[in-house]
Design a protein around this motif. Structure first.
Motif, PDB file in Angstrom:
ATOM      1  N   UNK A 541      -5.054 -30.184  23.509  1.00  0.00           N
ATOM      2  CA  UNK A 541      -6.210 -31.086  23.474  1.00  0.00           C
ATOM      3  C   UNK A 541      -5.733 -32.417  22.880  1.00  0.00           C
ATOM      4  N   UNK A 542      -5.754 -33.440  23.713  1.00  0.00           N
ATOM      5  CA  UNK A 542      -5.194 -34.750  23.304  1.00  0.00           C
ATOM      6  C   UNK A 542      -6.257 -35.831  23.477  1.00  0.00           C
ATOM      7  N   UNK A 543      -6.360 -36.711  22.461  1.00  0.00           N
ATOM      8  CA  UNK A 543      -7.262 -37.862  22.573  1.00  0.00           C
ATOM      9  C   UNK A 543      -6.445 -39.138  22.703  1.00  0.00           C
ATOM     10  N   UNK A 544      -7.115 -40.230  23.010  1.00  0.00           N
ATOM     11  CA  UNK A 544      -6.439 -41.525  23.174  1.00  0.00           C
ATOM     12  C   UNK A 544      -6.789 -42.462  22.024  1.00  0.00           C
ATOM     13  N   UNK A 593       0.972 -38.141  19.960  1.00  0.00           N
ATOM     14  CA  UNK A 593       1.531 -38.227  21.308  1.00  0.00           C
ATOM     15  C   UNK A 593       2.168 -39.613  21.520  1.00  0.00           C
ATOM     16  N   UNK A 594       3.313 -39.683  22.207  1.00  0.00           N
ATOM     17  CA  UNK A 594       3.949 -40.997  22.464  1.00  0.00           C
ATOM     18  C   UNK A 594       3.027 -41.949  23.219  1.00  0.00           C
ATOM     19  N   UNK A 598      -3.810 -38.254  18.960  1.00  0.00           N
ATOM     20  CA  UNK A 598      -3.341 -37.001  18.380  1.00  0.00           C
ATOM     21  C   UNK A 598      -3.341 -35.911  19.446  1.00  0.00           C
ATOM     22  N   UNK A 599      -2.362 -35.006  19.362  1.00  0.00           N
ATOM     23  CA  UNK A 599      -2.230 -33.920  20.332  1.00  0.00           C
ATOM     24  C   UNK A 599      -2.203 -32.584  19.567  1.00  0.00           C
ATOM     25  N   UNK A 600      -3.277 -31.785  19.708  1.00  0.00           N
ATOM     26  CA  UNK A 600      -3.350 -30.483  19.063  1.00  0.00           C
ATOM     27  C   UNK A 600      -2.883 -29.414  20.055  1.00  0.00           C
ATOM     28  N   UNK A 601      -1.944 -28.589  19.634  1.00  0.00           N
ATOM     29  CA  UNK A 601      -1.386 -27.532  20.490  1.00  0.00           C
ATOM     30  C   UNK A 601      -1.727 -26.169  19.900  1.00  0.00           C
TER      31      UNK A 601
END
Length: 615
Positions: A541-544, A593-594, A598-601
């Motif tokens: 789940x990734x946001x911008x 994330x590049x 944020x990127x939750x795994x």
């Protein structure tokens, strides 16, 4: 002597403890039952409000139909003179067509004597219904309302009657009969029984078919005579239900007991919590009878929990008392040893040394035990606080305001279009109302599922279903903030080990966290994907948004840690999420994330489903 004093003291303490324990258990049972009944009452009030609104809405659709038909010159012409058979047939065909379009059960026109001139049901023609109260009300110039069994069809129906005027003269009456029994089927899905009674207490609508045409109390001779004269309920016996009042000791309403006859002469007694609303225009009382059969189980569970706590407390007190006695014995032994030491210093040097070592070890052990108790108490307090603050509520108000406003607008427009005889446009508005009510039902169903208590059990759970229901719960906020959801989870049979409600809570927490991060972001997107890795399922789940500060990433899963301003969050969402994932036997990690944000795994155990490629 000292032993007898101790025994008497211990007996008094045991007696006091027994009395206090009984008082605690009694209070636990009392308040548990009271709270449970209040909760049932609150749910019943909300459900009853929805039922009343649906019934009022159904009746209001037909209220103005007889008035509108009475303005038609074609039908007025039938009452001005003696109509021909062809005119009567043509008018009846038109009324049949209008009944089909509107959904009315019957539509018919009566002259000033009560004789039916034209009707959608041909068997009505020529019959006289002047004895019906709705005819008398309409001839007095008022809107007539009435519920009765049809004398010809035998069907239950609600009647609207309105005078047909030629200038100020009343030529006759238009009557529309609608079928209201269709609501009973939907009421059978409610948590309880729903009944609708008239002002005399006769039950004519009921989710329990056996209760139809029974009464809440015995009818007087005058009322029975009135029913016979108006033929309102035909030859129904109108026997009273066996109802007795149980109590009225809480805020929700009253508890009643209803006794019904079962097979082979058996009698079944059921207790219900009764909630009631009154529809003044229709002179109807709508009652929701919520079953109280689960109250006893909840009370027993609460009492059992309290009993276990008290037993544990008693065991702890007994253990502490035994420990105190042993310590007192050791101290007495030490005093005796010290007295003997004065006389036998040389002989008992080794014995005294050993005793001193044992005492030091005992003191050290006691300190370690006290420290362990302190740490355990702190942990228990922290755990209880997290559990209390981590529960989610299932509020409906905000989610339902918009559909309700739209339904009102559609209903008002439909009424205008009907007045203008734009029936197709009115049907489109009614279709919109149907779609909005389906949406409201889906929202309520998902909120109830999300809010219910779930047993602590790890089982196979559909990943897509949990994600879809979580997104639906957050839909109002997502649309309100203009967030784009890019969800690539399209395979229905991806199953992971977890729990339906707890997995939804994980996703709701992560999506809510992403929404907070996108508050000031120029690009507002949330990307959701899933894939397989070895025996696990990986969900991302990734946001911008702006991402997480590097020096804070290590703390994001700590309880009460939050980067928000004071008052905007307690910092528990990600901590609870981390704990739930641990319960599932999985893991969760976060990184920036590049591409930004944020990127939750999440890594969860895959259930026994065949792997399939994601679409």
């Amino acid at each position: 002597m000292r032993k007898n004093i101790f025994q008497r003291t211990w007996f008094k303490l045991a007696l006091i403890g027994t009395v206090l324990s009984a008082l605690v258990l009694w209070q636990t049972a009392y308040w548990s039952r009271l709270i449970t009944l209040d909760q049932i009452g609150e749910r019943s009030q909300h459900t009853l409000s929805l039922i009343v609104q649906a019934l009022q809405g159904d009746l209001s659709k037909y209220r103005y139909l007889p008035q509108m038909l009475g303005e038609n010159e074609r039908f007025k012409g039938l009452l001005r003179g003696t109509p021909t058979e062809t005119e009567i047939e043509n008018a009846s065909v038109e009324l049949s067509r209008l009944s089909t379009i509107s959904g009315a059960l019957d539509t018919y026109l009566m002259d000033s004597t009560g004789k039916t001139v034209a009707a959608s049901t041909r068997t009505f023609i020529g019959k006289n219904f002047s004895y019906r109260p709705y005819f008398k009300a309409a001839m007095d110039g008022r809107l007539g309302r009435y519920f009765a069994l049809g004398t010809t069809s035998g069907e239950r129906g609600y009647y609207f009657a309105y005078p047909v005027r030629d200038n100020k003269k009343i030529l006759g009456v238009f009557v529309v009969k609608i079928q209201v029994g269709r609501h009973e089927k939907s009421w059978q899905d409610q948590d309880g029984e729903v009944i609708v009674v008239d002002k005399a207490g006769v039950i004519f609508l009921s989710s329990e078919p056996k209760w139809q045409f029974q009464t809440l109390s015995p009818l007087s001779k005058e009322v029975k005579t009135k029913f016979r004269e108006s033929k309102q309920y035909q030859n129904k016996p109108l026997n009273p239900l066996s109802i007795s009042s149980a109590e009225a000791e809480f805020s929700g309403g009253n508890i009643i007991t209803i006794t019904t006859e079962k097979d082979r002469g058996q009698r079944l007694k059921e207790q219900f919590l009764i909630e009631e609303e009154y529809m003044a225009d229709a002179e109807l009382r709508i009652l929701l009878l919520a079953s109280t059969k689960d109250v006893g189980a909840r009370v027993r569970a609460s009492v059992a929990t309290a009993a276990i706590f008290l037993i544990s407390l008693i065991f702890a007190a007994t253990a502490m008392n035994e420990r105190r006695k042993r310590l007192a014995d050791r101290i007495a032994l030490q005093e005796e040893s010290n007295t003997q030491l004065e006389r036998r210093v040389l002989e008992r040097t080794n014995d005294l040394t050993n005793v001193n070592i044992e005492l030091k070890n005992e003191v050290s052990e006691r300190k370690r035990a006290e420290e362990e108790v302190r740490r355990t108490q702190v942990t228990l307090v922290q755990t209880a606080k997290l559990a209390a603050l981590g529960q989610m509520s299932a509020g409906l108000s905000h989610e339902l305001n918009q559909p309700l406003a739209a339904i009102r607008s559609y209903a008002d427009n439909a009424r205008e279009f009907l007045d203008r005889k734009r029936h197709d446009t009115a049907k489109q508005n009614l279709k919109g109302i149907s779609e909005l009510t389906e949406r409201m039902a889906r929202i309520i169903r998902n909120l109830r599922t999300y809010a219910r208590e779930e047993v602590i059990e790890i089982r196979s759970t559909s990943l897509k279903s949990a994600m879809d229901e979580s997104l639906l719960l957050m839909d109002q906020r997502i649309r309100g903030e203009g967030i784009a959801i890019i969800n690539t989870i399209s395979v229905d049979d991806i199953a992971v080990m977890g729990g339906d409600v707890r997995l939804q809570q994980v996703f709701v927490n992560l999506i809510s966290n992403a929404l907070d991060a996108l508050e000031d972001a120029p690009v507002k997107e949330i990307h959701i994907s899933a894939g397989f890795e070895d025996e696990d399922v990986i969900i991302k789940i990734r946001d911008t948004g702006a991402g997480i500060a590097e020096d804070q990433i290590i703390n994001v899963f700590d309880p009460f840690y939050s980067s928000k301003e004071v008052g905007q969050g307690m910092g528990l969402g990600l901590s609870i999420t981390h704990a739930l994932i641990d319960q599932f036997g999985g893991s969760i990690a976060v990184h920036n994330d590049p591409r930004g944000g944020a990127n939750f795994t999440l890594r969860l155990k895959q259930a026994n489903f065949a792997k399939k490629a994601l679409g």
